[in-house]
Design a protein around this motif. Structure first.
Motif, PDB file in Angstrom:
ATOM      1  N   ASP A 188      50.978  14.454  91.668  1.00 35.76           N
ATOM      2  CA  ASP A 188      49.659  14.660  92.283  1.00 35.76           C
ATOM      3  C   ASP A 188      49.313  16.134  92.434  1.00 35.76           C
ATOM      4  N   ALA A 189      50.093  17.003  91.817  1.00 34.45           N
ATOM      5  CA  ALA A 189      49.871  18.446  91.956  1.00 34.45           C
ATOM      6  C   ALA A 189      48.681  18.906  91.121  1.00 34.45           C
ATOM      7  N   VAL A 190      47.988  19.909  91.637  1.00 36.41           N
ATOM      8  CA  VAL A 190      46.960  20.631  90.885  1.00 36.41           C
ATOM      9  C   VAL A 190      47.362  22.099  90.933  1.00 36.41           C
ATOM     10  N   ALA A 191      47.779  22.638  89.795  1.00 36.76           N
ATOM     11  CA  ALA A 191      48.410  23.951  89.770  1.00 36.76           C
ATOM     12  C   ALA A 191      47.450  25.071  89.399  1.00 36.76           C
ATOM     13  N   ASP A 192      47.805  26.281  89.844  1.00 30.66           N
ATOM     14  CA  ASP A 192      47.059  27.471  89.438  1.00 30.66           C
ATOM     15  C   ASP A 192      47.380  27.838  87.995  1.00 30.66           C
ATOM     16  N   ILE A 193      48.641  27.623  87.607  1.00 31.15           N
ATOM     17  CA  ILE A 193      49.082  27.870  86.230  1.00 31.15           C
ATOM     18  C   ILE A 193      49.818  26.637  85.750  1.00 31.15           C
ATOM     19  N   THR A 194      49.418  26.115  84.615  1.00 34.96           N
ATOM     20  CA  THR A 194      50.122  25.004  83.982  1.00 34.96           C
ATOM     21  C   THR A 194      50.694  25.501  82.661  1.00 34.96           C
ATOM     22  N   VAL A 195      51.995  25.306  82.483  1.00 37.41           N
ATOM     23  CA  VAL A 195      52.680  25.742  81.273  1.00 37.41           C
ATOM     24  C   VAL A 195      53.307  24.524  80.605  1.00 37.41           C
ATOM     25  N   ALA A 196      53.127  24.390  79.300  1.00 37.10           N
ATOM     26  CA  ALA A 196      53.736  23.285  78.556  1.00 37.10           C
ATOM     27  C   ALA A 196      54.256  23.820  77.228  1.00 37.10           C
ATOM     28  N   ASN A 197      55.548  23.943  77.138  1.00 37.29           N
ATOM     29  CA  ASN A 197      56.205  24.396  75.909  1.00 37.29           C
ATOM     30  C   ASN A 197      56.893  23.193  75.296  1.00 37.29           C
ATOM     31  N   ILE A 198      56.146  22.456  74.482  1.00 32.77           N
ATOM     32  CA  ILE A 198      56.679  21.194  73.937  1.00 32.77           C
ATOM     33  C   ILE A 198      56.571  21.260  72.407  1.00 32.77           C
ATOM     34  N   LEU A 199      55.732  20.431  71.824  1.00 35.56           N
ATOM     35  CA  LEU A 199      55.417  20.461  70.398  1.00 35.56           C
ATOM     36  C   LEU A 199      53.974  20.009  70.242  1.00 35.56           C
ATOM     37  N   ALA A 200      53.401  20.260  69.079  1.00 44.97           N
ATOM     38  CA  ALA A 200      51.964  20.054  68.897  1.00 44.97           C
ATOM     39  C   ALA A 200      51.517  18.613  69.142  1.00 44.97           C
ATOM     40  N   ASN A 201      52.188  17.638  68.550  1.00 42.37           N
ATOM     41  CA  ASN A 201      51.724  16.259  68.696  1.00 42.37           C
ATOM     42  C   ASN A 201      51.749  15.768  70.140  1.00 42.37           C
ATOM     43  N   PRO A 202      52.830  15.978  70.903  1.00 43.95           N
ATOM     44  CA  PRO A 202      52.768  15.602  72.323  1.00 43.95           C
ATOM     45  C   PRO A 202      51.691  16.356  73.082  1.00 43.95           C
ATOM     46  N   LEU A 203      51.491  17.626  72.756  1.00 41.08           N
ATOM     47  CA  LEU A 203      50.462  18.405  73.445  1.00 41.08           C
ATOM     48  C   LEU A 203      49.072  17.821  73.205  1.00 41.08           C
ATOM     49  N   LYS A 204      48.829  17.312  72.017  1.00 39.01           N
ATOM     50  CA  LYS A 204      47.536  16.681  71.741  1.00 39.01           C
ATOM     51  C   LYS A 204      47.303  15.491  72.673  1.00 39.01           C
TER      52      LYS A 204
END
Length: 301
Positions: free
Chosen positions: A224-240
């Motif tokens: 339920d968090a709403v962050a000031d900075i969101t970082v996602a270092n995953i791969l392209a297809n999951p990011l889509k």
């Protein structure tokens, strides 16, 4: 104690089947690599969900057996059961070594920037006055050696110190390296989420080693968090697929940092996230792009 390895090549159609068959017999392990690795025809495959193929056209297999096993007979039996022609084999004896120590030798302190170092737990910090992130490289992704992780760390360093950001969400946190770095760089609160329970355990131990508090959980827990900075270092297809979800956990005007994206995939990702974020390529390194930008202040466009 010694081991016997058998190496050979197969087409992608047969590699997985034969590898499984050998593991069902006497093989201790089976490693599959691109048979064209090191050539101009080498083909990178990252095992992304939704990717067309997880195998190379020609695969180089290495099967390991106890030294007393007749590896040729085992492989011949497996090939016969699968109606696969017996490939040309190269056999070799491998002496047993201290694999833990051998693995540790691969990981040396890594300088991320003038201020940040990644230091394995068994090393002393080269610069004690730096922002040293103590890490035990294990099953979880994120040791600082890959350009995607380095660029995310560099973005956090460049932006946490000069912007009014206080909370950071590391989605797909792996080892927890980005959430831990955020806390050491001055964030007031950090959250790490990963699909893998083992990654969460590794991240929890790494946070303890660094004497920081990170709220860690698997994706099974409702976030339920709403962050000031969101970082996602995953791969392209999951990011889509994650675009709407990451948008829902990013405050209006907040920052989003995406990595694990090959250079040629960057524009596609930027377009997919456009309804929620104004993004651009922040940095590119070794064929990988780090994308960053801000959440639109209004509703999705």
């Amino acid at each position: 104690m010694s081991f016997l390895t058998a190496t050979f090549e197969l087409t992608s159609a047969n590699a997985e089947r034969l590898g499984d068959a050998l593991m069902e017999r006497a093989a201790l392990s089976v490693t599959v690599e691109d048979a064209l690795e090191g050539t101009n025809e080498e083909k990178p495959i990252f095992g992304e969900p939704g990717a067309e193929s997880a195998w190379w056209d020609r695969c180089h297999l290495t099967a390991m057996f106890d030294a007393g096993i007749d590896a040729r007979a085992v492989i011949a039996d497996a090939c016969k059961a699968l109606d696969i022609g017996l490939p040309a084999l190269a056999l070799a004896i491998v002496d047993d070594i201290d694999w833990v120590q051998k693995n540790r030798e691969q990981f040396q302190p890594i300088r991320i920037s003038d201020r940040i170092w990644i230091v394995p737990t068994w090393h002393s910090a080269p610069q004690p006055e730096a922002v040293n992130i103590t890490l035990d490289p294990g099953a979880a992704f994120g040791t600082g050696s890959h350009p995607t992780t380095r660029m995310c760390l560099q973005w956090l360093e460049a932006n946490l110190v000069r912007a009014d950001h206080s909370s950071v969400l590391d989605y797909g946190c792996g080892s927890g390296i980005l959430a831990i770095a955020a806390m050491k760089l001055g964030a007031a609160h950090a959250i790490g989420v990963d699909i893998d329970p083992q990654a969460i355990e590794a991240a929890r131990e790494n946070a303890r080693q660094n004497a920081v508090t990170v709220d860690l959980s698997t994706t099974e827990r409702t976030l339920d968090a709403v962050a000031d900075i969101t970082v996602a270092n995953i791969l392209a297809n999951p990011l889509k697929m994650l675009a709407p979800l990451l948008a829902s956990h990013s405050r209006a005007g907040g920052s989003l940092v995406l990595a694990g994206i090959l250079d040629h995939q960057a524009e596609d990702i930027i377009e997919i996230y456009h309804p929620w974020f104004a993004l651009s390529v922040w940095k590119s390194e070794e064929g990988w792009s780090c994308i960053a930008g801000a959440r639109h202040s209004g509703p999705a466009r």
